[in-house]
Design a protein around this motif. Structure first.
Motif, PDB file in Angstrom:
ATOM      1  N   ASP A   1      -2.178   4.464  -3.264  1.00  0.00           N
ATOM      2  CA  ASP A   1      -1.619   3.184  -3.709  1.00  0.00           C
ATOM      3  C   ASP A   1      -0.947   3.259  -5.073  1.00  0.00           C
ATOM      4  O   ASP A   1      -0.717   2.240  -5.701  1.00  0.00           O
ATOM      5  CB  ASP A   1      -2.718   2.132  -3.750  1.00  0.00           C
ATOM      6  CG  ASP A   1      -3.828   2.482  -4.733  1.00  0.00           C
ATOM      7  OD1 ASP A   1      -4.607   1.595  -5.059  1.00  0.00           O
ATOM      8  OD2 ASP A   1      -3.923   3.642  -5.159  1.00  0.00           O
ATOM      9  N   LEU A   2      -0.573   4.441  -5.524  1.00  0.00           N
ATOM     10  CA  LEU A   2      -0.099   4.571  -6.891  1.00  0.00           C
ATOM     11  C   LEU A   2       1.406   4.412  -7.065  1.00  0.00           C
ATOM     12  O   LEU A   2       1.863   4.100  -8.140  1.00  0.00           O
ATOM     13  CB  LEU A   2      -0.510   5.942  -7.453  1.00  0.00           C
ATOM     14  CG  LEU A   2      -2.004   6.161  -7.563  1.00  0.00           C
ATOM     15  CD1 LEU A   2      -2.267   7.551  -8.111  1.00  0.00           C
ATOM     16  CD2 LEU A   2      -2.637   5.123  -8.465  1.00  0.00           C
ATOM     17  N   PHE A   3       2.188   4.630  -6.022  1.00  0.00           N
ATOM     18  CA  PHE A   3       3.639   4.667  -6.173  1.00  0.00           C
ATOM     19  C   PHE A   3       4.273   3.463  -5.497  1.00  0.00           C
ATOM     20  O   PHE A   3       4.329   3.379  -4.279  1.00  0.00           O
ATOM     21  CB  PHE A   3       4.182   5.974  -5.595  1.00  0.00           C
ATOM     22  CG  PHE A   3       3.621   7.183  -6.302  1.00  0.00           C
ATOM     23  CD1 PHE A   3       4.119   7.568  -7.537  1.00  0.00           C
ATOM     24  CD2 PHE A   3       2.603   7.915  -5.737  1.00  0.00           C
ATOM     25  CE1 PHE A   3       3.603   8.663  -8.197  1.00  0.00           C
ATOM     26  CE2 PHE A   3       2.076   9.018  -6.396  1.00  0.00           C
ATOM     27  CZ  PHE A   3       2.575   9.395  -7.626  1.00  0.00           C
ATOM     28  N   GLU A   4       4.759   2.545  -6.295  1.00  0.00           N
ATOM     29  CA  GLU A   4       5.319   1.297  -5.786  1.00  0.00           C
ATOM     30  C   GLU A   4       6.591   1.504  -4.973  1.00  0.00           C
ATOM     31  O   GLU A   4       6.886   0.732  -4.072  1.00  0.00           O
ATOM     32  CB  GLU A   4       5.607   0.338  -6.945  1.00  0.00           C
ATOM     33  CG  GLU A   4       4.355  -0.155  -7.645  1.00  0.00           C
ATOM     34  CD  GLU A   4       3.454  -0.980  -6.742  1.00  0.00           C
ATOM     35  OE1 GLU A   4       3.958  -1.716  -5.879  1.00  0.00           O
ATOM     36  OE2 GLU A   4       2.231  -0.867  -6.909  1.00  0.00           O
ATOM     37  N   ASP A   5       7.365   2.542  -5.248  1.00  0.00           N
ATOM     38  CA  ASP A   5       8.629   2.743  -4.538  1.00  0.00           C
ATOM     39  C   ASP A   5       8.443   3.346  -3.150  1.00  0.00           C
ATOM     40  O   ASP A   5       9.404   3.521  -2.415  1.00  0.00           O
ATOM     41  CB  ASP A   5       9.591   3.584  -5.367  1.00  0.00           C
ATOM     42  CG  ASP A   5       9.062   4.975  -5.662  1.00  0.00           C
ATOM     43  OD1 ASP A   5       7.836   5.180  -5.615  1.00  0.00           O
ATOM     44  OD2 ASP A   5       9.893   5.856  -5.955  1.00  0.00           O
ATOM     45  N   ASP A   6       7.210   3.644  -2.750  1.00  0.00           N
ATOM     46  CA  ASP A   6       6.975   4.195  -1.419  1.00  0.00           C
ATOM     47  C   ASP A   6       7.446   3.247  -0.314  1.00  0.00           C
ATOM     48  O   ASP A   6       7.960   3.695   0.711  1.00  0.00           O
ATOM     49  CB  ASP A   6       5.502   4.539  -1.215  1.00  0.00           C
ATOM     50  CG  ASP A   6       5.081   5.793  -1.966  1.00  0.00           C
ATOM     51  OD1 ASP A   6       5.967   6.556  -2.405  1.00  0.00           O
ATOM     52  OD2 ASP A   6       3.872   6.015  -2.111  1.00  0.00           O
TER      53      ASP A   6
END
Length: 80
Positions: free
Chosen positions: A43-48
């Motif tokens: 859940d760390l990368f918002e652009d995923d």
């Protein structure tokens, strides 16, 4: 201060974000389940979500082009 735990967390997060098989990351980190691995690191990368959207758009566009050229789902199935 960067600790081994920070490096471990970063490695797992980047591997998952890059598309690594969650079972491989699970095994790499010794977790009991892939769900635990994903809950902790995915859940760390918002652009995923943007990447998923772009990839789905590419697949949709290819399907639309195939349909326009007569390669829709009905035409690709063999008749009995």
């Amino acid at each position: 201060m960067v600790t081994p735990h920070h490096l471990r967390h970063t490695a797992a997060s980047m591997a998952i974000s890059a598309g690594a098989n969650p079972k491989a990351v699970q095994r790499m980190h010794g977790h009991a389940s892939a769900a635990m691995t994903l809950d902790t690191y995915a859940d760390l990368f918002e652009d995923d979500l943007d990447v998923v959207s772009q990839r789905l758009d590419v697949v949709r566009a290819k399907a639309a082009v195939g349909f326009l050229w007569g390669f829709g789902p009905a035409e690709t199935e063999e008749a009995p």
